[in-house]
Design a protein around this motif. Structure first.
Motif, PDB file in Angstrom:
ATOM      1  N   LEU A  88      -0.547   1.122  -9.127  1.00  0.00           N
ATOM      2  CA  LEU A  88       0.404   1.524  -9.963  1.00  0.00           C
ATOM      3  C   LEU A  88       1.264   0.336 -10.563  1.00  0.00           C
ATOM      4  O   LEU A  88       1.750   0.240 -11.727  1.00  0.00           O
ATOM      5  CB  LEU A  88       1.248   2.414  -9.052  1.00  0.00           C
ATOM      6  N   VAL A  89       1.596  -0.716  -9.724  1.00  0.00           N
ATOM      7  CA  VAL A  89       2.274  -1.910  -9.972  1.00  0.00           C
ATOM      8  C   VAL A  89       1.733  -2.658 -11.201  1.00  0.00           C
ATOM      9  O   VAL A  89       2.153  -3.085 -12.225  1.00  0.00           O
ATOM     10  CB  VAL A  89       2.474  -2.810  -8.934  1.00  0.00           C
ATOM     11  N   SER A 132      -2.938   3.479   0.726  1.00  0.00           N
ATOM     12  CA  SER A 132      -1.655   3.308   0.227  1.00  0.00           C
ATOM     13  C   SER A 132      -1.528   1.785  -0.594  1.00  0.00           C
ATOM     14  O   SER A 132      -0.872   1.871  -1.584  1.00  0.00           O
ATOM     15  CB  SER A 132      -0.701   3.741   1.033  1.00  0.00           C
ATOM     16  N   LEU A 158       7.930   0.018  -2.170  1.00  0.00           N
ATOM     17  CA  LEU A 158       8.466   1.150  -1.757  1.00  0.00           C
ATOM     18  C   LEU A 158       7.477   2.578  -2.166  1.00  0.00           C
ATOM     19  O   LEU A 158       7.302   3.286  -1.177  1.00  0.00           O
ATOM     20  CB  LEU A 158       9.479   1.546  -3.189  1.00  0.00           C
ATOM     21  N   ILE A 159       6.357   2.223  -3.091  1.00  0.00           N
ATOM     22  CA  ILE A 159       5.281   3.360  -3.188  1.00  0.00           C
ATOM     23  C   ILE A 159       4.365   3.075  -2.013  1.00  0.00           C
ATOM     24  O   ILE A 159       3.990   4.228  -1.223  1.00  0.00           O
ATOM     25  CB  ILE A 159       4.512   3.079  -4.564  1.00  0.00           C
ATOM     26  N   ARG A 160       4.100   1.880  -1.351  1.00  0.00           N
ATOM     27  CA  ARG A 160       3.449   1.861  -0.272  1.00  0.00           C
ATOM     28  C   ARG A 160       3.894   2.787   0.808  1.00  0.00           C
ATOM     29  O   ARG A 160       3.287   3.287   1.695  1.00  0.00           O
ATOM     30  CB  ARG A 160       2.903   0.424   0.032  1.00  0.00           C
ATOM     31  N   SER A 161       5.375   2.255   1.169  1.00  0.00           N
ATOM     32  CA  SER A 161       5.873   3.073   2.294  1.00  0.00           C
ATOM     33  C   SER A 161       6.054   4.317   2.273  1.00  0.00           C
ATOM     34  O   SER A 161       6.043   5.056   3.076  1.00  0.00           O
ATOM     35  CB  SER A 161       7.219   2.133   2.441  1.00  0.00           C
ATOM     36  N   ILE A 162       6.226   4.979   1.123  1.00  0.00           N
ATOM     37  CA  ILE A 162       6.289   6.424   0.868  1.00  0.00           C
ATOM     38  C   ILE A 162       5.047   7.005   0.904  1.00  0.00           C
ATOM     39  O   ILE A 162       4.979   8.168   1.618  1.00  0.00           O
ATOM     40  CB  ILE A 162       6.899   6.621  -0.699  1.00  0.00           C
ATOM     41  N   ILE A 163       3.985   6.654   0.532  1.00  0.00           N
ATOM     42  CA  ILE A 163       2.707   7.365   0.734  1.00  0.00           C
ATOM     43  C   ILE A 163       1.789   6.532   1.758  1.00  0.00           C
ATOM     44  O   ILE A 163       0.896   7.370   2.122  1.00  0.00           O
ATOM     45  CB  ILE A 163       1.898   7.092  -0.749  1.00  0.00           C
ATOM     46  N   PHE A 208       8.957  -2.432  -5.944  1.00  0.00           N
ATOM     47  CA  PHE A 208       8.343  -1.068  -6.464  1.00  0.00           C
ATOM     48  C   PHE A 208       7.320  -0.700  -5.762  1.00  0.00           C
ATOM     49  O   PHE A 208       7.037   0.441  -5.279  1.00  0.00           O
ATOM     50  CB  PHE A 208       8.300  -0.936  -7.930  1.00  0.00           C
ATOM     51  N   GLY A 209       6.255  -1.572  -5.622  1.00  0.00           N
ATOM     52  CA  GLY A 209       5.081  -1.532  -5.056  1.00  0.00           C
ATOM     53  C   GLY A 209       5.173  -1.572  -3.629  1.00  0.00           C
ATOM     54  O   GLY A 209       4.646  -0.436  -2.791  1.00  0.00           O
ATOM     55  N   ALA A 247      -0.705   1.394  -4.479  1.00  0.00           N
ATOM     56  CA  ALA A 247       0.536   0.665  -4.888  1.00  0.00           C
ATOM     57  C   ALA A 247       0.275  -0.369  -5.728  1.00  0.00           C
ATOM     58  O   ALA A 247       0.860  -0.687  -6.769  1.00  0.00           O
ATOM     59  CB  ALA A 247       1.206  -0.010  -3.606  1.00  0.00           C
TER      60      ALA A 247
END
Length: 182
Positions: free
Chosen positions: A52-53, A45, A31-36, A28-29, A49
């Motif tokens: 958030l994780v 970013s 994924l967040i990093r790649s999105i933002i 999930f981390g 991430a």
């Protein structure tokens, strides 16, 4: 005929879900990093991430700790504790010299221990029985914590019918051992 096992209380659904989601939090981390990542840059970013994780993990821990305490308390009332044992007089480097995590049932001055193997959450294998417990005393905390002993566990040394034994357990387990050895 099925072999006898020591049955600790079953993990709650929330504990089981947390265990499975803890591995998924890393993905999930990413994924967040790649999105933002394209908007903020690499380091901002990555920090977002990680934050958030970690906050997600803290929420899961906050939700599961009370359930785990209730489960372990119900086991303790039945005389069952989570612990690790080892034989201090075994030759260095042998399997008996290493700490074996598992569950112990303590009743009437007798310890019945069954080890945990691998990632299996229930104890399996043969049950070792230790009786005639004498010379119960707490050992000083070692410089380096044993790998299979948890952070706040204390270590008790004792003499049993099968020779010297060291057992590492939490505070509730230590109290149960001291009560049963009298």
């Amino acid at each position: 005929m099925a072999a006898e096992t020591l049955r600790p209380a079953q993990r709650s659904r929330r504990e089981t879900v947390y265990g499975k989601l803890s591995a998924a939090l890393c993905y999930f981390g990413f994924l967040i990093r790649s999105i933002i990542g394209s908007n903020l840059g690499f380091w901002p970013s990555a920090l977002a991430a990680v934050a958030l994780v970690l906050s997600g993990a803290l929420v899961f821990v906050w939700l599961t700790v009370p359930l785990r305490k209730v489960r372990l308390d119900s086991d303790r009332k039945r005389g069952l504790i989570e612990c690790a044992i080892r034989s201090p007089d075994a030759p260095p480097g042998t399997l008996q010299d290493r700490w074996k995590p598992g569950y112990a049932e303590i009743r009437h001055g007798t310890i019945r221990f069954q080890a945990l193997y691998g990632d299996i959450e229930e104890p399996s294998g043969p049950i070792s029985t230790f009786s005639g417990i004498t010379a119960l005393h707490e050992l000083p905390r070692p410089q380096k914590r044993p790998a299979d002993a948890k952070r706040k566990w204390k270590i008790l040394a004792m003499i049993t019918d099968q020779g010297p034994l060291e057992i590492a357990a939490g505070e509730a387990g230590m109290q149960l051992l001291e009560l049963q050895s009298r």
